[in-house]
Design a protein around this motif. Structure first.
Motif, PDB file in Angstrom:
ATOM      1  N   SER A 115       0.833  -1.205   0.000  1.00  0.00           N
ATOM      2  CA  SER A 115       0.000   0.000   0.000  1.00  0.00           C
ATOM      3  C   SER A 115       0.866   1.254   0.000  1.00  0.00           C
ATOM      4  O   SER A 115       1.995   1.253   0.501  1.00  0.00           O
ATOM      5  N   VAL A 116       0.304   2.311  -0.554  1.00  0.00           N
ATOM      6  CA  VAL A 116       0.962   3.616  -0.536  1.00  0.00           C
ATOM      7  C   VAL A 116      -0.079   4.700  -0.257  1.00  0.00           C
ATOM      8  O   VAL A 116      -1.283   4.487  -0.439  1.00  0.00           O
ATOM      9  N   PHE A 117       0.408   5.840   0.189  1.00  0.00           N
ATOM     10  CA  PHE A 117      -0.425   7.034   0.290  1.00  0.00           C
ATOM     11  C   PHE A 117       0.078   8.032  -0.738  1.00  0.00           C
ATOM     12  O   PHE A 117       1.282   8.294  -0.829  1.00  0.00           O
ATOM     13  N   ILE A 118      -0.843   8.573  -1.512  1.00  0.00           N
ATOM     14  CA  ILE A 118      -0.526   9.504  -2.595  1.00  0.00           C
ATOM     15  C   ILE A 118      -1.152  10.857  -2.274  1.00  0.00           C
ATOM     16  O   ILE A 118      -2.319  10.935  -1.876  1.00  0.00           O
ATOM     17  N   ALA A 119      -0.361  11.921  -2.455  1.00  0.00           N
ATOM     18  CA  ALA A 119      -0.857  13.274  -2.209  1.00  0.00           C
ATOM     19  C   ALA A 119      -0.348  14.212  -3.298  1.00  0.00           C
ATOM     20  O   ALA A 119       0.657  13.921  -3.954  1.00  0.00           O
ATOM     21  N   PRO A 120      -1.010  15.343  -3.503  1.00  0.00           N
ATOM     22  CA  PRO A 120      -0.521  16.314  -4.480  1.00  0.00           C
ATOM     23  C   PRO A 120       0.851  16.860  -4.072  1.00  0.00           C
ATOM     24  O   PRO A 120       1.108  17.087  -2.890  1.00  0.00           O
ATOM     25  N   ASP A 122       2.014  19.797  -4.539  1.00  0.00           N
ATOM     26  CA  ASP A 122       1.959  21.170  -4.030  1.00  0.00           C
ATOM     27  C   ASP A 122       1.172  21.301  -2.731  1.00  0.00           C
ATOM     28  O   ASP A 122       0.885  22.415  -2.282  1.00  0.00           O
ATOM     29  N   SER A 123       0.825  20.161  -2.095  1.00  0.00           N
ATOM     30  CA  SER A 123       0.106  20.223  -0.827  1.00  0.00           C
ATOM     31  C   SER A 123       1.101  20.299   0.329  1.00  0.00           C
ATOM     32  O   SER A 123       2.310  20.161   0.142  1.00  0.00           O
ATOM     33  N   ASP A 124       0.584  20.510   1.530  1.00  0.00           N
ATOM     34  CA  ASP A 124       1.432  20.547   2.721  1.00  0.00           C
ATOM     35  C   ASP A 124       1.575  19.163   3.357  1.00  0.00           C
ATOM     36  O   ASP A 124       2.044  19.033   4.485  1.00  0.00           O
ATOM     37  N   ILE A 125       1.173  18.132   2.620  1.00  0.00           N
ATOM     38  CA  ILE A 125       1.212  16.755   3.145  1.00  0.00           C
ATOM     39  C   ILE A 125       2.521  16.090   2.728  1.00  0.00           C
ATOM     40  O   ILE A 125       2.752  15.853   1.534  1.00  0.00           O
ATOM     41  N   GLU A 126       3.355  15.821   3.695  1.00  0.00           N
ATOM     42  CA  GLU A 126       4.627  15.153   3.417  1.00  0.00           C
ATOM     43  C   GLU A 126       4.793  13.848   4.180  1.00  0.00           C
ATOM     44  O   GLU A 126       5.595  13.000   3.797  1.00  0.00           O
ATOM     45  N   THR A 127       4.045  13.663   5.261  1.00  0.00           N
ATOM     46  CA  THR A 127       4.102  12.446   6.068  1.00  0.00           C
ATOM     47  C   THR A 127       2.682  12.028   6.419  1.00  0.00           C
ATOM     48  O   THR A 127       1.719  12.805   6.238  1.00  0.00           O
ATOM     49  N   LEU A 128       2.530  10.828   6.950  1.00  0.00           N
ATOM     50  CA  LEU A 128       1.201  10.378   7.367  1.00  0.00           C
ATOM     51  C   LEU A 128       0.655  11.245   8.494  1.00  0.00           C
ATOM     52  O   LEU A 128      -0.557  11.477   8.567  1.00  0.00           O
ATOM     53  N   VAL A 186      -4.904   9.770  -1.058  1.00  0.00           N
ATOM     54  CA  VAL A 186      -5.495   8.448  -1.295  1.00  0.00           C
ATOM     55  C   VAL A 186      -4.577   7.388  -0.693  1.00  0.00           C
ATOM     56  O   VAL A 186      -3.350   7.443  -0.850  1.00  0.00           O
ATOM     57  N   GLY A 187      -5.182   6.410  -0.024  1.00  0.00           N
ATOM     58  CA  GLY A 187      -4.463   5.224   0.428  1.00  0.00           C
ATOM     59  C   GLY A 187      -4.891   4.063  -0.455  1.00  0.00           C
ATOM     60  O   GLY A 187      -6.080   3.724  -0.495  1.00  0.00           O
ATOM     61  N   THR A 188      -3.954   3.449  -1.167  1.00  0.00           N
ATOM     62  CA  THR A 188      -4.315   2.436  -2.156  1.00  0.00           C
ATOM     63  C   THR A 188      -3.119   1.554  -2.468  1.00  0.00           C
ATOM     64  O   THR A 188      -2.031   1.731  -1.907  1.00  0.00           O
ATOM     65  N   GLY A 189      -3.301   0.597  -3.368  1.00  0.00           N
ATOM     66  CA  GLY A 189      -2.205  -0.258  -3.800  1.00  0.00           C
ATOM     67  C   GLY A 189      -1.250   0.496  -4.702  1.00  0.00           C
ATOM     68  O   GLY A 189      -1.653   1.375  -5.467  1.00  0.00           O
ATOM     69  N   VAL A 190       0.033   0.153  -4.638  1.00  0.00           N
ATOM     70  CA  VAL A 190       1.054   0.897  -5.379  1.00  0.00           C
ATOM     71  C   VAL A 190       0.829   0.845  -6.893  1.00  0.00           C
ATOM     72  O   VAL A 190       1.214   1.769  -7.617  1.00  0.00           O
ATOM     73  N   ARG A 191       0.179  -0.210  -7.380  1.00  0.00           N
ATOM     74  CA  ARG A 191      -0.024  -0.326  -8.831  1.00  0.00           C
ATOM     75  C   ARG A 191      -0.977   0.733  -9.380  1.00  0.00           C
ATOM     76  O   ARG A 191      -1.055   0.927 -10.591  1.00  0.00           O
ATOM     77  N   ASP A 192      -1.690   1.417  -8.505  1.00  0.00           N
ATOM     78  CA  ASP A 192      -2.565   2.498  -8.964  1.00  0.00           C
ATOM     79  C   ASP A 192      -1.777   3.761  -9.279  1.00  0.00           C
ATOM     80  O   ASP A 192      -2.281   4.639  -9.996  1.00  0.00           O
ATOM     81  N   PHE A 193      -0.561   3.870  -8.753  1.00  0.00           N
ATOM     82  CA  PHE A 193       0.174   5.127  -8.862  1.00  0.00           C
ATOM     83  C   PHE A 193       0.638   5.423 -10.285  1.00  0.00           C
ATOM     84  O   PHE A 193       0.410   6.525 -10.809  1.00  0.00           O
ATOM     85  N   ALA A 194       1.299   4.463 -10.929  1.00  0.00           N
ATOM     86  CA  ALA A 194       1.891   4.703 -12.250  1.00  0.00           C
ATOM     87  C   ALA A 194       0.859   5.134 -13.291  1.00  0.00           C
ATOM     88  O   ALA A 194       1.060   6.149 -13.983  1.00  0.00           O
ATOM     89  N   ILE A 207       4.257   9.875  -3.799  1.00  0.00           N
ATOM     90  CA  ILE A 207       3.993   8.903  -2.737  1.00  0.00           C
ATOM     91  C   ILE A 207       4.610   9.431  -1.456  1.00  0.00           C
ATOM     92  O   ILE A 207       5.819   9.671  -1.394  1.00  0.00           O
ATOM     93  N   ILE A 208       3.794   9.613  -0.431  1.00  0.00           N
ATOM     94  CA  ILE A 208       4.310  10.146   0.830  1.00  0.00           C
ATOM     95  C   ILE A 208       4.690   9.036   1.813  1.00  0.00           C
ATOM     96  O   ILE A 208       5.452   9.271   2.746  1.00  0.00           O
ATOM     97  N   GLU A 209       4.158   7.838   1.610  1.00  0.00           N
ATOM     98  CA  GLU A 209       4.495   6.721   2.505  1.00  0.00           C
ATOM     99  C   GLU A 209       4.264   5.404   1.786  1.00  0.00           C
ATOM    100  O   GLU A 209       3.294   5.235   1.050  1.00  0.00           O
TER     101      GLU A 209
END
Length: 284
Positions: A115-120, A122-128, A186-194, A207-209
């Motif tokens: 699993s991974v967490f994906i964020a924009p 340009d957001s202020d989200i860098e960690t969980l 979003v928290g999801t499977g890594v295969r969704d990222f690419a 990917i932040i985590e």
């Protein structure tokens, strides 16, 4: 010339011996199901080559048994309607809890299964921890990499998943919700990222985590299948695991197993899934 024939002769002899032993200890017909496939036609299309390979190795007949969901699969094992189920890690944990005496045969370890967490970007989200007070999308209820493990990751990061953030289970709409700004991450499977960043720009999301690698998808035998039969199946499957995997891949229906490895099951590797289920109140 004779020396080069010995390994082949030995392999044939071992296969014949395994067939004979399996024929004695296993039912003459084994009913097979996959928790990820609902219809009988789809099941046959996806696993016809695999079934032929298993029949050849064990000297038994294999029949398809479609199951609509994990609950149906669990009940089918409990009431001896199915003999072998190919399950995901979360389904395996539930089966082991709810059907006493289930036995794992082998497992298929997938590459890029975490699993991974994906964020924009340009957001202020860098960690969980930065997700506190945010709106997070996940997949569907009970999805291993799209719900169970992301929830576990948040808890491990010290967040209360019921109070510290808002979680929406959006299934197929989760990635579009991120793209539209409806959710913060979003928290999801890594295969969704690419495929997502290929469409929306690699520079726009990160990917932040990253979660732990998931254990394999086990083939689980029902409690009515003897330990001797399970042992014979393990021997037959692990005698040429790559050949069995190629049989699964041949129809082109289970691409998630490209590059996978077949292994014997180490039950302790599923403890993190059990902890996740306990966290979400899904365990018995």
């Amino acid at each position: 010339m004779k020396k080069s024939l010995l390994p082949l002769a030995t392999a044939i002899a071992l296969a014949a011996a395994t067939q004979a032993q399996a024929a004695e200890s296993c039912p003459t017909t084994l009913r097979f199901a996959d928790t990820g496939i609902e219809g009988s036609e789809e099941l046959q299309r996806a696993f016809s080559d695999f079934v032929e390979e298993v029949e050849s190795r064990l000297g038994v007949t294999v029949e398809f048994f479609p199951v609509g969901n994990r609950t149906t699969a669990i009940n089918a094992l409990r009431f001896e309607q199915v003999d072998i189920v190919l399950a995901g890690p979360s389904e395996y944990v539930l089966m082991a809890e709810r059907v006493e005496g289930t036995k794992p045969i082998t497992a298929i370890v997938r590459p890029e299964y975490y699993s991974v967490f994906i964020a924009p970007t340009d957001s202020d989200i860098e960690t969980l921890e930065d997700l506190k007070g945010k709106h997070v999308a996940m997949k569907d209820h009970g999805s291993t990499t799209g719900h169970i493990m992301p929830s576990y990751m948040l808890s491990q990061a010290g967040l209360d998943i019921d109070r510290d953030l808002r979680i929406s289970l959006l299934d197929g709409a989760r990635m579009q919700a991120l793209a539209s700004g409806e959710v913060d991450a979003v928290g999801t499977g890594v295969r969704d990222f690419a495929p997502f960043v290929a469409q929306h720009g690699e520079e726009n999301y990160r990917i932040i985590e990253r979660g732990q690698d998931m254990p394999g998808d086990p083939m689980v035998a029902g409690p009515h299948i003897s330990a001797e039969c399970v042992s014979e199946m393990q021997e037959a499957f692990m005698n040429d695991p790559d050949g069995l995997l190629q049989a699964i891949l041949a129809p082109g229906e289970r691409d998630k197993y490209i590059g996978a490895e077949m292994v014997l099951v180490d039950d302790s590797e599923y403890d993190m899934v059990r902890e996740s289920y306990a966290l979400l109140g899904l365990s018995d």
